[in-house]
Design a protein around this motif. Structure first.
Motif, PDB file in Angstrom:
ATOM      1  N   TYR A  67       0.808  -1.227   0.000  1.00 30.20           N
ATOM      2  CA  TYR A  67       0.000   0.000   0.000  1.00 30.20           C
ATOM      3  C   TYR A  67       0.835   1.269   0.000  1.00 30.20           C
ATOM      4  CZ  TYR A  67      -4.447  -2.423   0.378  1.00 30.20           C
ATOM      5  OH  TYR A  67      -5.549  -3.192   0.109  1.00 30.20           O
ATOM      6  N   ALA A  82       1.036  -6.233   1.718  1.00 26.52           N
ATOM      7  CA  ALA A  82      -0.239  -6.810   2.174  1.00 26.52           C
ATOM      8  C   ALA A  82      -0.422  -8.201   1.574  1.00 26.52           C
ATOM      9  CB  ALA A  82      -1.387  -5.898   1.765  1.00 26.52           C
ATOM     10  N   PRO A  89      -7.479 -14.571   9.355  1.00 25.74           N
ATOM     11  CA  PRO A  89      -7.799 -13.520  10.314  1.00 25.74           C
ATOM     12  C   PRO A  89      -7.854 -12.139   9.652  1.00 25.74           C
ATOM     13  CG  PRO A  89      -5.546 -14.287  10.605  1.00 25.74           C
ATOM     14  CD  PRO A  89      -6.166 -15.180   9.591  1.00 25.74           C
ATOM     15  N   SER A  90      -8.391 -11.205  10.380  1.00 22.93           N
ATOM     16  CA  SER A  90      -8.431  -9.821   9.928  1.00 22.93           C
ATOM     17  C   SER A  90      -7.022  -9.339   9.610  1.00 22.93           C
ATOM     18  CB  SER A  90      -8.982  -8.979  11.082  1.00 22.93           C
ATOM     19  OG  SER A  90     -10.066  -8.276  10.675  1.00 22.93           O
ATOM     20  N   GLY A  91      -6.885  -8.660   8.495  1.00 24.75           N
ATOM     21  CA  GLY A  91      -5.566  -8.133   8.147  1.00 24.75           C
ATOM     22  C   GLY A  91      -4.694  -9.126   7.397  1.00 24.75           C
ATOM     23  N   SER A  92      -5.249 -10.305   7.059  1.00 27.60           N
ATOM     24  CA  SER A  92      -4.412 -11.311   6.387  1.00 27.60           C
ATOM     25  C   SER A  92      -4.288 -11.064   4.884  1.00 27.60           C
ATOM     26  CB  SER A  92      -4.937 -12.724   6.659  1.00 27.60           C
ATOM     27  OG  SER A  92      -6.279 -12.840   6.276  1.00 27.60           O
ATOM     28  N   GLY A  93      -5.138 -10.166   4.331  1.00 25.88           N
ATOM     29  CA  GLY A  93      -4.977  -9.791   2.928  1.00 25.88           C
ATOM     30  C   GLY A  93      -6.135 -10.185   2.012  1.00 25.88           C
ATOM     31  N   LYS A  94      -7.239 -10.639   2.578  1.00 25.71           N
ATOM     32  CA  LYS A  94      -8.362 -11.115   1.752  1.00 25.71           C
ATOM     33  C   LYS A  94      -8.942  -9.982   0.891  1.00 25.71           C
ATOM     34  CE  LYS A  94     -10.623 -12.553   5.407  1.00 25.71           C
ATOM     35  NZ  LYS A  94      -9.723 -12.126   6.510  1.00 25.71           N
ATOM     36  N   THR A  95      -9.233  -8.856   1.546  1.00 24.93           N
ATOM     37  CA  THR A  95      -9.813  -7.733   0.804  1.00 24.93           C
ATOM     38  C   THR A  95      -8.826  -7.206  -0.228  1.00 24.93           C
ATOM     39  OG1 THR A  95     -11.111  -7.180   2.739  1.00 24.93           O
ATOM     40  CG2 THR A  95     -10.923  -5.469   1.066  1.00 24.93           C
ATOM     41  N   THR A  96      -7.564  -7.176   0.150  1.00 27.45           N
ATOM     42  CA  THR A  96      -6.537  -6.694  -0.792  1.00 27.45           C
ATOM     43  C   THR A  96      -6.503  -7.582  -2.030  1.00 27.45           C
ATOM     44  OG1 THR A  96      -5.240  -5.853   1.057  1.00 27.45           O
ATOM     45  CG2 THR A  96      -4.080  -6.167  -1.023  1.00 27.45           C
ATOM     46  N   ARG A 148      -9.347  -6.597  -4.149  1.00 23.87           N
ATOM     47  CA  ARG A 148      -9.079  -5.302  -4.811  1.00 23.87           C
ATOM     48  C   ARG A 148      -8.114  -5.484  -5.976  1.00 23.87           C
ATOM     49  NH1 ARG A 148      -7.812  -2.212   0.531  1.00 23.87           N
ATOM     50  NH2 ARG A 148      -9.898  -1.826   1.334  1.00 23.87           N
TER      51      ARG A 148
HETATM   52  P1  ADP Z   1      -8.404  -8.697   5.425  1.00 20.38           P
HETATM   53  O1  ADP Z   1      -9.383  -8.410   4.340  1.00 20.38           O
HETATM   54  O2  ADP Z   1      -7.951 -10.118   5.467  1.00 20.38           O
HETATM   55  O3  ADP Z   1      -8.873  -8.221   6.780  1.00 20.38           O
HETATM   56  P2  ADP Z   1      -6.827  -6.571   4.248  1.00 20.38           P
HETATM   57  O4  ADP Z   1      -6.588  -6.938   2.847  1.00 20.38           O
HETATM   58  O5  ADP Z   1      -7.884  -5.556   4.535  1.00 20.38           O
HETATM   59  O6  ADP Z   1      -7.057  -7.887   5.120  1.00 20.38           O
HETATM   60  O7  ADP Z   1      -5.455  -6.015   4.866  1.00 20.38           O
HETATM   61  C1  ADP Z   1      -4.184  -6.604   4.620  1.00 20.38           C
HETATM   62  C2  ADP Z   1      -3.105  -5.657   5.123  1.00 20.38           C
HETATM   63  O8  ADP Z   1      -3.076  -4.471   4.343  1.00 20.38           O
HETATM   64  C3  ADP Z   1      -3.297  -5.200   6.576  1.00 20.38           C
HETATM   65  O9  ADP Z   1      -2.045  -5.125   7.192  1.00 20.38           O
HETATM   66  C4  ADP Z   1      -3.921  -3.832   6.423  1.00 20.38           C
HETATM   67  O10 ADP Z   1      -3.594  -3.020   7.508  1.00 20.38           O
HETATM   68  C5  ADP Z   1      -3.290  -3.318   5.143  1.00 20.38           C
HETATM   69  N1  ADP Z   1      -4.181  -2.400   4.417  1.00 20.38           N
HETATM   70  C6  ADP Z   1      -5.404  -2.710   3.932  1.00 20.38           C
HETATM   71  N2  ADP Z   1      -5.955  -1.665   3.279  1.00 20.38           N
HETATM   72  C7  ADP Z   1      -5.044  -0.654   3.357  1.00 20.38           C
HETATM   73  C8  ADP Z   1      -5.016   0.694   2.881  1.00 20.38           C
HETATM   74  N3  ADP Z   1      -6.023   1.210   2.184  1.00 20.38           N
HETATM   75  N4  ADP Z   1      -3.908   1.413   3.140  1.00 20.38           N
HETATM   76  C9  ADP Z   1      -2.869   0.907   3.832  1.00 20.38           C
HETATM   77  N5  ADP Z   1      -2.830  -0.361   4.302  1.00 20.38           N
HETATM   78  C10 ADP Z   1      -3.906  -1.140   4.085  1.00 20.38           C
END
Ligand code: ADP
Length: 241
Positions: A11, A18, A37-44, A47
């Motif tokens: 990011y 991520a 877990p939360s923060g593992s990169g699923k949403t990333t 995206r």
């Molecule tokens: P999950 O969906 O599994 O909860 P995310 O993909 O949201 O995980 O996050 C993966 C990592 O990327 C985390 O460390 C999070 O803090 C970081 N992260 C996610 N979105 C952003 C963003 N917009 N800017 C900076 N860091 C981000």
């Protein structure tokens, strides 16, 4: 259908990635649960597949086209081929259900067509919306105001909208996060069934491992941006060949 090779996403400069050299292949019509877990990169990962965050390294190929290289018409066609179902549905509450459902057709309509539809929907368009709503079991809500529907019904409408898009890949990011346990099972089962029927490749992030086991063909576990575990199984819904 979906091939991810050595994908690294970061990011910001100097921050930890991520996603780190992640590779994953998903067959046409396969339904994969992403747990972690939360923060593992699923949403990333979602995206990146949608083309909203760039890859620092690696590549993502959908139906033979590499994301990041596609431009113009090809990029639009590619985006059209990816249906997204969000955690908190992103429907417009004050609109009628059919209007939200047919938002899935915007990618293949001109602006003029979309405006005309809002004012004077044609019979054939309403029938397309009705047919998509039938597939998710809420056809009777065609003309209802979306905001008046329950959470579960709204999530069904969001699935119908994704179906109207005629996607090759569907990404569902925690689609049951705001639903109670009974409803969660119904929605997941529905999502997997409609994806299977239409041979849409489904990637769905989830927290509940038991539900992932029950409804999906395969479970992939993410941890700190890498795949820590891959499990293959045949879901109770039947094998996808
Ligand atoms: P999950 O969906 O599994 O909860 P995310 O993909 O949201 O995980 O996050 C993966 C990592 O990327 C985390 O460390 C999070 O803090 C970081 N992260 C996610 N979105 C952003 C963003 N917009 N800017 C900076 N860091 C981000």
């Amino acid at each position: 259908m979906l091939a991810i090779e050595g994908l690294t996403v970061r990011y910001g400069k100097g921050t930890a990635p991520a996603l780190r050299e992640l590779s994953l292949s998903v067959a046409a019509g396969e339904r994969v649960a992403l747990v972690g877990p939360s923060g593992s990169g699923k949403t990333t990962l979602f995206r990146a597949i949608s083309g909203f965050v760039p890859a620092e390294a690696g590549r993502i190929v959908i139906a033979g086209t590499e994301i990041g290289r596609a431009r113009g018409r090809r990029l639009r066609a590619m985006r059209r081929g990816i249906g997204v179902i969000a955690q908190q549905h992103d429907l417009v509450d004050r609109m009628r259900v059919y209007q939200n459902v047919m938002a899935g057709a915007l990618g293949r309509w001109s602006t003029l067509h979309a405006l005309r539809f809002l004012l004077w929907p044609r019979h054939v368009e309403l029938e397309e919306a009705r047919s998509a709503l039938e597939r998710v079991g809420v056809a009777e809500k065609l003309r209802a105001r979306t905001g008046e529907l329950s959470g579960g019904q709204q999530q069904r409408v969001a699935i119908a909208r994704a179906l109207v898009q005629q996607p090759v890949v569907m990404l569902a990011d925690e689609p049951i996060a705001s639903l109670d346990p009974d409803l969660s099972q119904h929605i997941l089962s529905l999502l997997c069934r409609v994806a299977g029927e239409a041979r849409i490749t489904l990637l769905c992030s989830l927290h509940q491992h038991d539900l992932a086991e029950r409804y999906f063909d395969r479970i992939v576990r993410l941890q700190d941006g890498v795949i820590s575990e891959r499990e293959s199984r045949v879901s109770q819904l039947g094998a996808v060949s």
